[in-house]
Design a protein around this motif. Structure first.
Motif, PDB file in Angstrom:
ATOM      1  N   PHE A  37      37.521  53.031  39.308  1.00 54.36           N
ATOM      2  CA  PHE A  37      38.869  53.528  39.921  1.00 54.36           C
ATOM      3  C   PHE A  37      38.446  52.771  41.393  1.00 54.36           C
ATOM      4  N   ALA A  38      37.275  52.829  41.711  1.00 52.84           N
ATOM      5  CA  ALA A  38      36.940  51.949  43.047  1.00 52.84           C
ATOM      6  C   ALA A  38      37.615  50.644  43.223  1.00 52.84           C
ATOM      7  N   ALA A  39      37.257  49.723  42.157  1.00 55.02           N
ATOM      8  CA  ALA A  39      37.787  48.352  42.126  1.00 55.02           C
ATOM      9  C   ALA A  39      39.138  48.478  42.047  1.00 55.02           C
ATOM     10  N   ALA A  40      39.983  49.432  41.180  1.00 58.68           N
ATOM     11  CA  ALA A  40      41.570  49.377  41.455  1.00 58.68           C
ATOM     12  C   ALA A  40      41.721  49.747  42.959  1.00 58.68           C
ATOM     13  N   VAL A  60      41.260  38.716  40.635  1.00 52.44           N
ATOM     14  CA  VAL A  60      40.599  38.340  39.387  1.00 52.44           C
ATOM     15  C   VAL A  60      38.985  38.669  39.546  1.00 52.44           C
ATOM     16  N   GLY A  61      38.699  38.375  40.731  1.00 50.52           N
ATOM     17  CA  GLY A  61      37.145  38.587  41.066  1.00 50.52           C
ATOM     18  C   GLY A  61      36.831  40.211  40.877  1.00 50.52           C
ATOM     19  N   VAL A  62      37.642  40.791  41.755  1.00 56.02           N
ATOM     20  CA  VAL A  62      37.509  42.228  42.008  1.00 56.02           C
ATOM     21  C   VAL A  62      37.306  42.931  40.556  1.00 56.02           C
ATOM     22  N   ALA A  63      38.627  42.563  39.652  1.00 55.74           N
ATOM     23  CA  ALA A  63      38.843  43.258  38.465  1.00 55.74           C
ATOM     24  C   ALA A  63      37.346  42.926  37.713  1.00 55.74           C
ATOM     25  N   ALA A  64      37.161  41.675  37.586  1.00 59.07           N
ATOM     26  CA  ALA A  64      36.071  41.192  36.662  1.00 59.07           C
ATOM     27  C   ALA A  64      34.990  41.819  36.875  1.00 59.07           C
ATOM     28  N   VAL A  65      34.461  41.965  38.240  1.00 58.37           N
ATOM     29  CA  VAL A  65      33.235  42.321  38.609  1.00 58.37           C
ATOM     30  C   VAL A  65      33.371  43.781  38.477  1.00 58.37           C
ATOM     31  N   GLY A  66      34.350  44.740  38.575  1.00 58.76           N
ATOM     32  CA  GLY A  66      34.481  46.025  38.602  1.00 58.76           C
ATOM     33  C   GLY A  66      33.929  46.480  37.055  1.00 58.76           C
ATOM     34  N   LEU A  67      34.754  45.723  36.285  1.00 55.37           N
ATOM     35  CA  LEU A  67      34.526  46.104  34.694  1.00 55.37           C
ATOM     36  C   LEU A  67      33.293  45.823  34.393  1.00 55.37           C
ATOM     37  N   ALA A  68      32.500  44.525  34.828  1.00 58.03           N
ATOM     38  CA  ALA A  68      31.325  44.158  34.507  1.00 58.03           C
ATOM     39  C   ALA A  68      30.341  45.250  34.931  1.00 58.03           C
ATOM     40  N   ALA A  69      30.469  45.663  36.226  1.00 53.93           N
ATOM     41  CA  ALA A  69      29.636  46.622  36.784  1.00 53.93           C
ATOM     42  C   ALA A  69      29.702  47.937  36.006  1.00 53.93           C
ATOM     43  N   LEU A 110      34.911  46.377  27.708  1.00 53.67           N
ATOM     44  CA  LEU A 110      34.957  44.918  26.938  1.00 53.67           C
ATOM     45  C   LEU A 110      36.227  44.384  26.736  1.00 53.67           C
ATOM     46  N   VAL A 111      37.008  45.265  26.296  1.00 55.64           N
ATOM     47  CA  VAL A 111      38.221  44.810  25.845  1.00 55.64           C
ATOM     48  C   VAL A 111      39.085  44.461  27.348  1.00 55.64           C
ATOM     49  N   GLY A 112      38.771  45.544  28.433  1.00 49.57           N
ATOM     50  CA  GLY A 112      39.520  45.318  29.556  1.00 49.57           C
ATOM     51  C   GLY A 112      39.226  43.919  30.123  1.00 49.57           C
ATOM     52  N   ALA A 115      40.721  41.101  28.562  1.00 56.09           N
ATOM     53  CA  ALA A 115      42.105  41.213  28.801  1.00 56.09           C
ATOM     54  C   ALA A 115      42.174  40.633  30.187  1.00 56.09           C
ATOM     55  N   ILE A 116      41.487  40.754  30.856  1.00 62.76           N
ATOM     56  CA  ILE A 116      41.506  39.842  32.513  1.00 62.76           C
ATOM     57  C   ILE A 116      41.916  38.593  32.285  1.00 62.76           C
ATOM     58  N   PHE A 117      41.183  37.881  31.270  1.00 60.95           N
ATOM     59  CA  PHE A 117      41.182  36.415  30.985  1.00 60.95           C
ATOM     60  C   PHE A 117      42.590  36.230  30.756  1.00 60.95           C
ATOM     61  N   THR A 118      43.272  36.904  29.766  1.00 58.24           N
ATOM     62  CA  THR A 118      44.266  36.617  29.250  1.00 58.24           C
ATOM     63  C   THR A 118      45.537  36.848  30.599  1.00 58.24           C
ATOM     64  N   PHE A 119      45.264  38.005  31.199  1.00 55.39           N
ATOM     65  CA  PHE A 119      46.199  38.294  32.307  1.00 55.39           C
ATOM     66  C   PHE A 119      46.091  37.058  33.384  1.00 55.39           C
ATOM     67  N   ALA A 120      44.956  36.570  33.691  1.00 57.11           N
ATOM     68  CA  ALA A 120      44.721  35.263  34.567  1.00 57.11           C
ATOM     69  C   ALA A 120      45.145  33.994  34.237  1.00 57.11           C
ATOM     70  N   GLU A 121      45.663  34.132  32.932  1.00 61.26           N
ATOM     71  CA  GLU A 121      45.717  32.722  32.392  1.00 61.26           C
ATOM     72  C   GLU A 121      47.186  31.853  33.152  1.00 61.26           C
ATOM     73  N   ARG A 122      46.950  30.785  33.766  1.00 58.60           N
ATOM     74  CA  ARG A 122      47.964  30.110  34.586  1.00 58.60           C
ATOM     75  C   ARG A 122      48.191  28.739  34.077  1.00 58.60           C
ATOM     76  N   ARG A 123      47.776  28.353  32.951  1.00 59.97           N
ATOM     77  CA  ARG A 123      48.150  27.098  32.511  1.00 59.97           C
ATOM     78  C   ARG A 123      49.419  26.688  31.223  1.00 59.97           C
ATOM     79  N   LEU A 124      49.548  27.891  30.813  1.00 64.09           N
ATOM     80  CA  LEU A 124      50.430  28.091  29.632  1.00 64.09           C
ATOM     81  C   LEU A 124      52.007  27.518  29.839  1.00 64.09           C
ATOM     82  N   ASP A 125      52.311  28.418  30.760  1.00 63.82           N
ATOM     83  CA  ASP A 125      53.664  28.028  31.341  1.00 63.82           C
ATOM     84  C   ASP A 125      53.898  26.924  32.235  1.00 63.82           C
ATOM     85  N   GLN A 126      55.033  26.419  32.033  1.00 66.33           N
ATOM     86  CA  GLN A 126      55.223  25.074  32.764  1.00 66.33           C
ATOM     87  C   GLN A 126      55.409  25.563  34.361  1.00 66.33           C
ATOM     88  N   ARG A 127      54.989  24.496  35.448  1.00 61.51           N
ATOM     89  CA  ARG A 127      55.035  24.943  36.754  1.00 61.51           C
ATOM     90  C   ARG A 127      56.365  25.277  37.116  1.00 61.51           C
TER      91      ARG A 127
END
Lengths: 548, 634
Positions: A37-40, A60-69, A110-112, A115-127
């Motif tokens: 919740f703090a990370a959120a 991305v950093g905050v979310a990843a660090v928060g979930l990892a912590a 772990l799922v979350g 999931a952050i990785f799939t949320f943060a994906e920015r290469r798939l759609d064309q620019r």
């Protein structure tokens, strides 16, 4: 009911004001939830104060660090024995810290995290106008097709708000399976549901469909919440308390009678109706038939990364809550709820498998497959044995990574209109992109429960527990459903590998390291849990005791 | 010494592996590799034999345990070898005659472009047969047994471009499978009864088990007999042997003399303890033997194809051996002795037949031979010695061994003895007849040669020395082996520790039997001379009597099989296919269709309207509540 009686209901049910004790909160034991919740909250601040261009990285950093912590905190708690010997109820009886809670929270984290990785994906759609974009709308508030939206796209906006939303949802999900009274359960449900409704509406492509899905989800979710809440009220009327242990004690007849509630306490009609309604609220979240109808529409409309997260994490959280409700509150009632749940499990398995047979959209196919899997998990829930708990825990962990991986693969197969989800477009994929098709085949085989994948180990554990719990007919129906389900999973494999590729078929986008990691984790977990499940089965076994 | 047993098997196996995987590079040397490894195996055999002779008669068994093959709980199958006098006899026969056939094949197959492969198969055949006779348990024996079946399939069908050869190979394989089922069932019964496969576990317990588990032992005996019938071409599983002549002639020699058909005799002799404990099975064995010895002999009389005539003779001679083996301890030794002498003269006869065919453009019809003795003197002499041996001409090999079997049959005693002895004598007479017929039609009389299909006139000539030398060596065996074995009952003393031996109680003296044998010999030869020597042989077969015509068709065995088994099988499969199509597929497809239909209908419920979803939830909840309340009410 007069105002005074309402007043007395409140005052007598809760201790009087002068005796109101200082709330005692075990911060250390609640740290996983608090960290998330703090990370959120931090994410909200990032959104408010950082300039647009640096938000993505920061979020991305905050979310990843928060979930990892938070996950580290879970591991630390489990290491100290809070999952087994020191399991107890924290936060004034609101939250349980025990094996199933920690196991499920760890899985959700772990799922979350993946999931952050799939949320943060920015290469798939064309620019879009030179800017890298993700799966989410440029500006959620812009009307689809409006000038405002075009301007937002031109300006290269992205919805970085999805990361705090994801974190809030994860936070709610962490509390959901640990909730030890009905009010906490309800609050947690709303805390994780509301962000999900919003996330569902945020697709970059097919925005109208996405918004339609979100509205449907919201309406039906609100409808089910109403039932849940009404059920809670009835249970309170029956027991005079919302705490799990309190209700359980009234059912067992060991609780002291509250004189103010003498007229309703112990009224079995309240108990039974309340029980049915609360159960219904949870069955809605796991997507059991006949409360499943939102699933295909929402899964299809929502941005695919959200679908993957939702399909896996929501299921984990909701089944956790259902397990706790049935095992902690209602064990004395199992002769009442078991037959009904039998029925639900049977039609869920059959309906999910049967309807999936004629699906033509890969996301809807996976939606119906998730319904069938909900039925399989219910079979384990109904076992009402320690084996039942641990097998469900294992199944949830195995299933959620397969689901996450499968939806991540779906994001890769694209054509000009975004993701190509119609199955006919997947024909011959194995010829053109053997690796992607092979990975998807692994996930499908795991869904189908083929040996050497996690799906087999999970299904075997669940069915074994169900058989051990005297639910042999459920196992038979389960195996028949699995056979039906195997048909449509294998059909997709056949389609990918043994059909001629279409001339104007979709292309397989080359993902960045983000989605690749997510898929790789999915494959790795699927194979490890399939090849060497024993360690994890033991872990689930050790974690499979609820604190009462 | 123990390791040498393994090498004995390994040498030809290595040859098979090298030749079959070596590719075209080895085409030029392949036949030498194959022959040398066969010879090497023979040398190992001789060394082991010499070592064995140096030991006491009772301590001659060598065993060697290599490794545990299948260790699964209480089920343990070992790879281990046991070399005793019985195995030793077979080893020398297999490797010795086998090597000669290898040498012969160098010349015979010189113009075949797949010669390397042929030698690979020959080596495989030797290896499998050696494994069969040196195994120390039934499980490993079964491996060799199947290997023999495989190698025979490959060799009979070696000229696979000929449909007849391919069919013959399949026939041999399928008929052998029937026998194999017998062996596998017998082995399973042994394991459940005795808890082991090992000879030294199973056989000593057989006698004792005959009182407690009589039915099982009898069953094992019958199943072993079925197995032996398959491999040794005994009635009713004899039909493959004649067709197996489609293979190259050295293969026929190998199958008939050294390997394959002798396996059944080995199996029965090796399992003697079981048959001794199961008199009913033993009776079945002698019956099969006696019937086959007459059956084969009658078939042999009617065939105009030289190889098929010899095939009938093999069937008949193996019948003698099976009959002897069925006599129990009276007969085991003579069964094996006849097997060895037969190995010499039958190999010699087949190689001779091959030599004749080699000179006659591969013609096999004896009615198109005639007068060949002048053109092929060596073949004539060696074939002639083989002929004299097989009919039991006094002093030659066959005389001693066959005579002993007939004596032993009489020694069985009672009516049975008379019947069996009579069958033996009758068989001897017929043998004399048909072998004389073969001899006269091939080497004597007028030339009845005709050009082959491409119009080449035959130019009969003597075969190259690589072919004649093996024939000469085998002729020596045909002449002297019997006398050598019989002197001081050498062979009896040699095998007695393994098989046991008893003289029996003959109602007639040995001299009388010998005299009777001589008499029927003269009668048989005489009739044949009257029919084929004095009168010219017609180049086209006369219509013949009913029996002749039946015998030409192998006494209608194929017709019987066709009507009863093939037609029956076809009907069975056709009805099963029909059932599969209509019933099974119907159910499967019907299920799939109904699931699909149901799915399509249920799918329509998902109409996309939130209101109807909400209604279904409301209804669902109502049902849930009602059901929960109902559960309490019930």
């Amino acid at each position: 009911m007069s105002a005074s009686s309402v007043h007395s209901l409140w005052t007598t049910a809760a201790p009087v004001a002068d005796k109101f004790p200082t709330p005692h909160i075990e911060y250390a034991q609640l740290s996983p939830v608090l960290i998330v919740f703090a990370a959120a909250a931090l994410g909200v601040l990032v959104e408010a104060f950082l300039p647009r261009r640096s938000r993505y990285t920061a979020q991305v950093g905050v979310a990843a660090v928060g979930l990892a912590a938070a996950f580290a905190a879970i591991v630390a708690l489990a290491d100290k024995g809070y999952g087994t010997t020191k399991a107890h109820i924290a936060a004034m009886g609101a939250v349980a810290v025990d094996g199933p809670a920690l196991f499920l929270q760890g899985t959700i984290l772990l799922v979350g995290f993946v999931a952050i990785f799939t949320f943060a994906e920015r290469r798939l759609d064309q620019r879009a106008h030179g800017n890298r974009v993700d799966s989410f709308a440029a500006q959620g508030s812009a009307v689809p097709g409006s000038d405002q939206e075009k301007a937002a796209v031109r300006a290269g906006f992205t919805s970085t708000e999805v990361f705090p939303l994801l974190m809030f949802a994860v936070g709610g999900m962490l509390v959901f399976p640990a909730a030890n009274d009905l009010l906490t359960l309800f609050v947690a449900l709303e805390v994780f549901s509301l962000p999900l409704y919003i996330l569902c509406a945020l697709a970059r492509r097919n925005r109208l469909m996405s918004q339609e899905a979100a509205v449907k989800y919201f309406l039906l979710g609100a409808f089910s919440s109403a039932f849940l809440l009404f059920g809670i009220a009835l249970l309170y009327g029956y027991a005079g308390t919302v705490s799990y242990s309190g209700i359980s004690a009234v059912i067992d007849g060991t609780a002291p009678m509250n004189p103010a509630l003498a007229s309703t306490t112990g009224n079995d009609a309240l108990l039974l109706i309340g029980l049915a309604m609360v159960t219904m609220g949870l069955l809605f979240k796991v997507g059991a038939v006949p409360f499943h109808m939102w699933t295909p529409d929402v899964y299809q409309g929502a941005p695919t990364p959200v679908t993957g997260f939702m399909a896996s994490a929501t299921k984990v959280a909701a089944f956790g809550a259902l397990l706790r409700l049935l095992y902690v509150v209602l064990p004395g009632m199992r002769w009442d709820w078991r037959p009904v749940m039998w029925g639900v499990a049977i039609i869920t398995m059959l309906a999910g498998a049967v309807i999936a047979v004629t699906q033509t959209d890969v996301k809807r196919l996976l939606a119906y497959s998730s319904i069938a899997h909900a039925g399989f998990i219910l079979a384990g829930v109904i076992a009402t044995t320690p084996d039942g708990i641990s097998s469900v825990l294992f199944y949830l962990a195995a299933y959620s990574f397969v689901t996450l991986g499968a939806f991540a693969v779906v994001t890769l197969v694209r054509d000009a209109g975004g993701e190509a989800t119609h199955l006919s477009r997947w024909a011959g994929l194995g010829r053109r992109s053997p690796l992607v098709a092979a990975v998807f085949a692994v996930f499908l085989l795991a869904f189908a429960g083929i040996p050497l994948t996690s799906g087999f180990a999970g299904k075997f554990a669940v069915f074994k527990a169900a058989a051990g719990g005297g639910a042999m007919p459920l196992v038979i129906v389960g195996v028949i459903s699995s056979a039906i389900a195997a048909f449509f999973y294998i059909r997709v494999i056949v389609l990918m590998f043994f059909s001629e590729p279409k001339a104007d078929g979709p292309t397989v986008a080359v993902p960045s390291v983000m989605t690749s990691t997510a898929i790789a984790v999915g494959v790795a977990v699927t194979l490890v849990l399939g090849l060497a499940p024993q360690y994890f089965l033991d872990l689930a076994d050790k974690a499979g005791v609820f604190v009462r | 010494m123990e390791t040498l047993i393994g090498l004995l098997v390994a040498a030809p196996l290595l040859g098979a592996g090298v030749l079959l995987t070596g590719g075209k590079r080895l085409d030029r040397v392949g036949h030498w590799i194959g022959t040398l490894l066969a010879l090497l195996s023979f040398v190992f055999g001789v060394v082991l034999f010499a070592d064995m002779l140096g030991k006491d008669a009772d301590a001659r068994t060598l065993t060697s345990h290599l490794f545990t093959w299948v260790p699964v709980g209480g089920f343990q199958a070992d790879v281990g070898f046991q070399l005793d006098q019985l195995s030793m006899t077979f080893v020398l026969l297999i490797t010795g005659v086998g090597t000669l056939i290898h040498i012969y094949s160098i010349g015979y197959m010189a113009h075949d472009e797949r010669r390397r492969r042929f030698f690979g198969y020959l080596n495989l055949f030797l290896a499998a047969m050696l494994l069969l006779v040196v195994a120390d348990n039934y499980f490993l024996l079964y491996a060799g047994w199947e290997g023999v079946g495989l190698a025979s399939y490959l060799l009979i069908g070696f000229w696979q471009h000929k449909p007849s050869a391919a069919t013959a190979a399949k026939k041999a394989f399928i008929v052998n499978r029937v026998g194999d089922i017998g062996l596998s069932v017998a082995i399973m019964l042994m394991f459940t009864t005795f808890g082991s496969f090992a000879f030294n576990q199973v056989l000593p317990q057989a006698q004792q088990a005959s009182t407690t588990q009589h039915a099982t032992i009898t069953g094992i005996g019958f199943m072993l007999l079925l197995a032996a019938c398959g491999k040794s071409a005994q009635v009713p599983l004899q039909s493959w042997l004649g067709d197996a002549m489609e293979g190259p002639t050295p293969v026929s020699a190998l199958i008939h003399a050294a390997t394959m058909v002798t396996a059944g005799v080995y199996l029965i002799t090796r399992s003697g303890a079981i048959f001794n404990a199961a008199p009913d099975a033993q009776t079945a064995v002698v019956t099969v033997g006696a019937v086959t010895l007459l059956f084969g002999a009658i078939v042999g009389c009617a065939k105009d194809d030289i190889k098929k005539a010899l095939a009938g003779s093999t069937m008949s001679q193996i019948g003698y051996m099976i009959m002897a083996a069925g006599l129990g301890p009276i007969g085991y030794v003579f069964a094996i002795m006849h097997l060895v002498t037969h190995g010499f003269f039958k190999a010699g006869l087949f190689l001779g037949a091959g030599s004749v065919m080699h000179g006659m453009n591969d013609e096999v019809d004896m009615r198109r031979y005639g007068g060949l003795r002048k053109y092929m003197p060596i073949t004539f002499v060696t074939f002639g010695l083989g002929y004299l041996a097989i009919i039991g001409f006094p002093g030659l090999s066959g005389f001693f061994s066959k005579d002993k079997i007939i004596e032993a049959a009489f020694a069985k005693g009672g009516t049975e003895g008379w019947i069996l002895g009579g069958a033996g004598l009758l068989g001897a007479a017929i043998t004399a007849f048909y072998m004389t017929r073969v001899m006269l039609m091939t080497f004597f009389g007028e030339k009845r040669w005709v050009p082959d299909a491409e119009g080449h006139e035959p130019h009969p000539h003597e075969s190259p020395s690589s072919m004649t030398i093996p024939m000469i060596i085998l002729a020596f065996g045909s002449v002297f082996a019997g006398a050598f074995f019989s002197l001081n009952s050498r062979f009896v003393h040699w095998l007695e520790p393994v098989t046991g031996h008893s003289e029996g109680d003959s109602p007639v003296s040995a001299g009388t039997v010998t005299a009777a044998t001589m008499a029927v010999l003269v009668v048989g030869v005489g009739i044949a001379w009257l029919m084929y020597g004095r009168r010219p042989v017609p180049s086209l077969a006369p219509r013949g009597s009913l029996l002749t015509r039946a015998a030409r068709r192998d006494l209608l065995q194929d017709d019987f099989n066709h009507v009863v088994l093939v037609r029956g099988g076809e009907h069975l499969t056709r009805s099963l296919v029909y059932l599969d199509h209509s019933l099974v597929d119907g159910v499967v497809n019907g299920t799939a269709a109904s699931v699909g239909g149901l799915s399509g209908r249920l799918r329509r419920l998902q109409n996309g309207y939130v209101r109807s979803y909400a209604v279904s939830m409301l209804g669902g909840t109502a049902v849930l509540v009602a059901a929960t309340l109902l559960m309490r009410a019930v």
